[in-house]
Design a protein around this motif. Structure first.
Motif, PDB file in Angstrom:
ATOM      1  N   LEU A  74       0.834  -1.202   0.000  1.00  0.00           N
ATOM      2  CA  LEU A  74       0.000   0.000   0.000  1.00  0.00           C
ATOM      3  C   LEU A  74       0.869   1.254   0.000  1.00  0.00           C
ATOM      4  N   PHE A  75       1.943   1.219   0.773  1.00  0.00           N
ATOM      5  CA  PHE A  75       2.859   2.361   0.836  1.00  0.00           C
ATOM      6  C   PHE A  75       3.474   2.625  -0.531  1.00  0.00           C
ATOM      7  N   VAL A  76       4.030   1.589  -1.166  1.00  0.00           N
ATOM      8  CA  VAL A  76       4.727   1.754  -2.448  1.00  0.00           C
ATOM      9  C   VAL A  76       3.769   2.238  -3.532  1.00  0.00           C
ATOM     10  N   GLN A  77       2.629   1.573  -3.675  1.00  0.00           N
ATOM     11  CA  GLN A  77       1.714   1.915  -4.759  1.00  0.00           C
ATOM     12  C   GLN A  77       1.075   3.295  -4.542  1.00  0.00           C
ATOM     13  N   SER A  78       0.772   3.631  -3.298  1.00  0.00           N
ATOM     14  CA  SER A  78       0.208   4.960  -3.011  1.00  0.00           C
ATOM     15  C   SER A  78       1.224   6.047  -3.295  1.00  0.00           C
ATOM     16  N   PHE A  79       2.473   5.789  -2.938  1.00  0.00           N
ATOM     17  CA  PHE A  79       3.513   6.803  -3.150  1.00  0.00           C
ATOM     18  C   PHE A  79       3.750   7.031  -4.634  1.00  0.00           C
ATOM     19  N   THR A  80       3.932   5.944  -5.386  1.00  0.00           N
ATOM     20  CA  THR A  80       4.336   6.091  -6.786  1.00  0.00           C
ATOM     21  C   THR A  80       3.203   6.507  -7.713  1.00  0.00           C
ATOM     22  N   LEU A  81       1.963   6.140  -7.395  1.00  0.00           N
ATOM     23  CA  LEU A  81       0.848   6.432  -8.304  1.00  0.00           C
ATOM     24  C   LEU A  81      -0.128   7.482  -7.778  1.00  0.00           C
ATOM     25  N   VAL A  82       0.085   7.957  -6.548  1.00  0.00           N
ATOM     26  CA  VAL A  82      -0.787   9.009  -6.005  1.00  0.00           C
ATOM     27  C   VAL A  82       0.048  10.207  -5.547  1.00  0.00           C
ATOM     28  N   LEU A 250      15.049  10.041  -0.230  1.00  0.00           N
ATOM     29  CA  LEU A 250      15.270  10.443   1.157  1.00  0.00           C
ATOM     30  C   LEU A 250      13.953  10.449   1.929  1.00  0.00           C
ATOM     31  N   LEU A 251      12.881  10.923   1.292  1.00  0.00           N
ATOM     32  CA  LEU A 251      11.571  10.965   1.939  1.00  0.00           C
ATOM     33  C   LEU A 251      11.079   9.562   2.278  1.00  0.00           C
ATOM     34  N   THR A 252      11.166   8.631   1.315  1.00  0.00           N
ATOM     35  CA  THR A 252      10.730   7.256   1.581  1.00  0.00           C
ATOM     36  C   THR A 252      11.592   6.603   2.656  1.00  0.00           C
ATOM     37  N   PHE A 253      12.885   6.953   2.670  1.00  0.00           N
ATOM     38  CA  PHE A 253      13.789   6.405   3.696  1.00  0.00           C
ATOM     39  C   PHE A 253      13.378   6.889   5.079  1.00  0.00           C
ATOM     40  N   VAL A 254      13.138   8.187   5.209  1.00  0.00           N
ATOM     41  CA  VAL A 254      12.774   8.768   6.503  1.00  0.00           C
ATOM     42  C   VAL A 254      11.444   8.201   7.004  1.00  0.00           C
ATOM     43  N   VAL A 255      10.455   8.131   6.120  1.00  0.00           N
ATOM     44  CA  VAL A 255       9.131   7.657   6.527  1.00  0.00           C
ATOM     45  C   VAL A 255       9.162   6.176   6.901  1.00  0.00           C
ATOM     46  N   SER A 256       9.869   5.364   6.107  1.00  0.00           N
ATOM     47  CA  SER A 256       9.859   3.915   6.338  1.00  0.00           C
ATOM     48  C   SER A 256      10.764   3.486   7.488  1.00  0.00           C
ATOM     49  N   THR A 257      11.647   4.366   7.967  1.00  0.00           N
ATOM     50  CA  THR A 257      12.527   4.011   9.088  1.00  0.00           C
ATOM     51  C   THR A 257      12.122   4.688  10.383  1.00  0.00           C
ATOM     52  N   ARG A 258      11.047   5.449  10.361  1.00  0.00           N
ATOM     53  CA  ARG A 258      10.631   6.122  11.587  1.00  0.00           C
ATOM     54  C   ARG A 258      10.161   5.082  12.607  1.00  0.00           C
ATOM     55  N   SER A 259      10.193   5.470  13.855  1.00  0.00           N
ATOM     56  CA  SER A 259       9.795   4.568  14.929  1.00  0.00           C
ATOM     57  C   SER A 259       8.337   4.156  14.769  1.00  0.00           C
ATOM     58  N   SER A 264      11.236  -3.400   8.104  1.00  0.00           N
ATOM     59  CA  SER A 264      12.609  -3.803   8.378  1.00  0.00           C
ATOM     60  C   SER A 264      13.560  -3.038   7.455  1.00  0.00           C
ATOM     61  N   PRO A 265      14.874  -3.058   7.729  1.00  0.00           N
ATOM     62  CA  PRO A 265      15.833  -2.422   6.815  1.00  0.00           C
ATOM     63  C   PRO A 265      15.725  -2.967   5.388  1.00  0.00           C
ATOM     64  N   ALA A 266      15.493  -4.269   5.247  1.00  0.00           N
ATOM     65  CA  ALA A 266      15.344  -4.862   3.913  1.00  0.00           C
ATOM     66  C   ALA A 266      14.094  -4.327   3.221  1.00  0.00           C
ATOM     67  N   ASP A 267      13.019  -4.120   3.994  1.00  0.00           N
ATOM     68  CA  ASP A 267      11.799  -3.526   3.435  1.00  0.00           C
ATOM     69  C   ASP A 267      12.057  -2.106   2.947  1.00  0.00           C
ATOM     70  N   THR A 268      12.809  -1.341   3.734  1.00  0.00           N
ATOM     71  CA  THR A 268      13.109   0.048   3.379  1.00  0.00           C
ATOM     72  C   THR A 268      13.830   0.137   2.040  1.00  0.00           C
ATOM     73  N   VAL A 269      14.753  -0.784   1.801  1.00  0.00           N
ATOM     74  CA  VAL A 269      15.495  -0.798   0.528  1.00  0.00           C
ATOM     75  C   VAL A 269      14.532  -0.995  -0.637  1.00  0.00           C
ATOM     76  N   ALA A 270      13.636  -1.971  -0.523  1.00  0.00           N
ATOM     77  CA  ALA A 270      12.657  -2.216  -1.586  1.00  0.00           C
ATOM     78  C   ALA A 270      11.740  -1.008  -1.772  1.00  0.00           C
ATOM     79  N   ILE A 271      11.333  -0.384  -0.682  1.00  0.00           N
ATOM     80  CA  ILE A 271      10.452   0.790  -0.747  1.00  0.00           C
ATOM     81  C   ILE A 271      11.139   1.938  -1.472  1.00  0.00           C
ATOM     82  N   MET A 272      12.405   2.197  -1.144  1.00  0.00           N
ATOM     83  CA  MET A 272      13.139   3.312  -1.742  1.00  0.00           C
ATOM     84  C   MET A 272      13.231   3.179  -3.260  1.00  0.00           C
TER      85      MET A 272
END
Length: 378
Positions: A74-82, A250-259, A264-272
Motif C-alpha cells: 500500500l505504501f509503495v503503490q500509493s507513493f508512486t501512483l498518487v 530520502l523521503l521514503t527512507f525517513v518515513v519507512s525508518t521512523r519509529s 525492516s531495513p530490507a523492506d526500506t530498501v525495496a520501498i526506496m
C-alpha cells in the motif's frame, strides 16, 4: 593484486561506465531495429531472464510472505501512483513561472504518472540485499496497475482522447513477468537441493543482464532524434530530475525508518527503489499511444528518457552506501533485541545479553550476511 581485487569488487560500476561509453560511440547498435534488436532481446528476452532468475533464486516462502505484506504494498503503490504525480503537479505550478520549455515540463508530469519498472528496481534491491520478494511483487503489481492507472493519470493531468490497448500491454507483462517468475519457481522445486548446495551467482547474472538494458537504454538516448531544445531548459530539467529522485528516496527512507513504521531495513530498501523508479519500457509505448499525433511528442518523451538512465545511475552509485547502512542496522538488531520479564515489562536488553553471554557456553558466530551475498537469499 589490489587493482584486481578492486575490479572484482566494483565490476558493476566499471561495467556501467563501459556500456555507456560504448553506447555513445556506436548508438546504432542498440537502438530499436538495430543489430541487437532490443525490442525483442531486451523487452522480452532480457526482462524474462531477470524474472526467471528471480523465480529460480527466490525462496518460495519469502515470496509468500511478501504477498501478505499489505502495508508495504500500500505504501509503495500509493507513493508512486498518487503522491508522486500530485507532488510533481504542485511543483510544476511553480516551475510554470520559469523560462523552462513548457513541453519539457509536461514531460516531467508524464514521468510522475508512470508505474514502477519491471527490472531495475528489482535488481538494485537484490544488489543491496534488500527484500527482493517485495520488490518483485510491487514491480509486477505496479506495472499491471499502471496499465489502467497511468493512462487515467495522463488524461487527468495532460488530456488526450486516444484509447489505450490494454490487452496488448497486459499480454506483454504476463509473458515477460508472470510466466518467467512461475517457471523459475517451478524449476526451483526440482533443483532446490542443487541450488542450495552450489549457490549459483544469481546476483551477478541479473547485474550482467542489467548492463545490457543500460546499454540499449543509452543507445536510445544518444540516438534520439534531435529536437529543438533550449540547452538551458534541458540542463535545468536534468537537475530537477536528479533533485526529485534524491528528495523522494530520502523521503521514503525517513518515513519507512521512523519509529513504529513496522518496516525492516530490507523492506526500506525495496520501498526506496520501487517507490521512486519509473518504467521506460512501459512509458515510451504508452506515451506514443496516448499522445499519438502530438507534434511535441519527442519533447514530452525527453524527461522520461533522462529519468530512466538517471535512476539506474543514481541507484547504482548508492548501492554501497545503502548496503553499508542495512548491514549496520541488521547487526544492531542482532546485538540488541528487546527482552521482557515475566510480567511483560521490558528490561535492559544489552545488560541481559551480556549476562547471558557470560553464563552460557560460547557458540561459534554464524555470519548470515556472507551467506546472503553468496546466494543464500538470491
Amino acid at each position: 593484486m589490489g587493482v584486481w581485487a578492486t575490479i572484482r569488487r566494483e565490476w558493476f560500476i566499471i561495467g556501467i561506465v563501459l556500456v555507456i561509453s560504448a553506447a555513445k560511440l556506436q548508438p546504432a547498435v542498440g537502438v530499436r531495429g538495430g543489430p541487437l534488436r532490443p525490442e525483442i532481446t531486451v523487452a522480452y528476452v532480457a526482462v524474462s531472464l531477470i524474472f526467471f532468475n528471480s523465480g529460480l533464486s527466490l525462496k518460495t516462502e519469502e515470496l509468500t510472505n511478501a504477498l501478505l505484506h499489505f502495508r508495504l504494498h500500500l505504501f509503495v503503490q500509493s507513493f508512486t501512483l498518487v503522491f508522486f504525480p500530485l507532488a510533481v503537479w504542485l511543483l510544476l505550478k511553480v516551475l510554470a513561472l520559469s523560462p523552462i520549455d513548457q513541453w519539457l515540463l509536461r514531460g516531467l508530469q508524464t514521468v510522475s504518472c508512470m508505474p514502477p519498472p519491471v527490472s531495475s528496481a528489482v535488481i538494485l534491491t537484490k544488489a543491496v540485499g534488500g527484500n527482493e520478494a517485495a520488490a518483485i511483487f510491487n514491480s509486477a503489481f505496479g506495472s499491471f496497475l499502471g496499465i489502467v492507472v497511468t493512462p487515467v493519470l495522463l488524461l487527468l493531468f495532460l488530456g488526450s482522447s486516444s484509447s489505450v490497448p490494454f490487452t496488448s500491454i497486459f499480454s506483454q507483462l504476463f509473458v515477460t513477468v508472470v510466466v518467467p517468475l512461475v517457471l523459475g519457481q517451478a524449476c526451483r522445486c526440482f533443483l532446490k537441493d542443487f541450488l542450495e548446495r552450489r549457490k549459483p551467482p544469481f546476483g551477478a547474472i541479473s547485474s550482467a543482464v542489467l548492463l545490457v538494458i543500460i546499454y540499449t537504454t543509452f543507445c536510445d538516448t544518444f540516438s534520439h532524434p534531435d529536437v529543438e531544445l533550449d540547452p538551458t531548459s534541458l540542463l535545468l530539467v536534468v537537475l530537477i530530475i536528479f533533485s526529485i529522485q534524491v528528495s523522494f528516496m530520502l523521503l521514503t527512507f525517513v518515513v519507512s525508518t521512523r519509529s513504529g513504521s513496522g518496516f525492516s531495513p530490507a523492506d526500506t530498501v525495496a520501498i526506496m527503489f520501487c517507490s521512486t523508479h519509473k518504467s521506460l519500457t512501459l512509458g515510451i509505448p504508452m506515451l506514443k499511444i496516448v499522445f499519438l499525433g502530438y507534434e511535441q511528442l519527442s519533447l514530452i518523451s525527453v524527461p522520461l528518457l533522462i529519468y530512466h538512465p538517471a535512476q539506474i545511475l543514481l541507484g547504482s552509485v548508492l548501492v554501497p552506501t545503502i548496503q553499508s547502512w542495512m548491514t549496520a542496522q541488521q547487526k544492531t538488531e542482532v546485538d540488541v533485541v528487546p527482552v521482557y520479564a515475566e510480567g511483560g515489562e521490558e528490561i535492559d536488553s544489552s545488560a541481559h545479553l551480556m549476562k547471558r553471554r557470560m553464563t552460557q557456553p560460547t557458540v561459534p558466530y554464524h555470519d548470515q550476511s556472507s551467506e546472503t551475498s553468496a546466494g543464500g537469499r538470491d
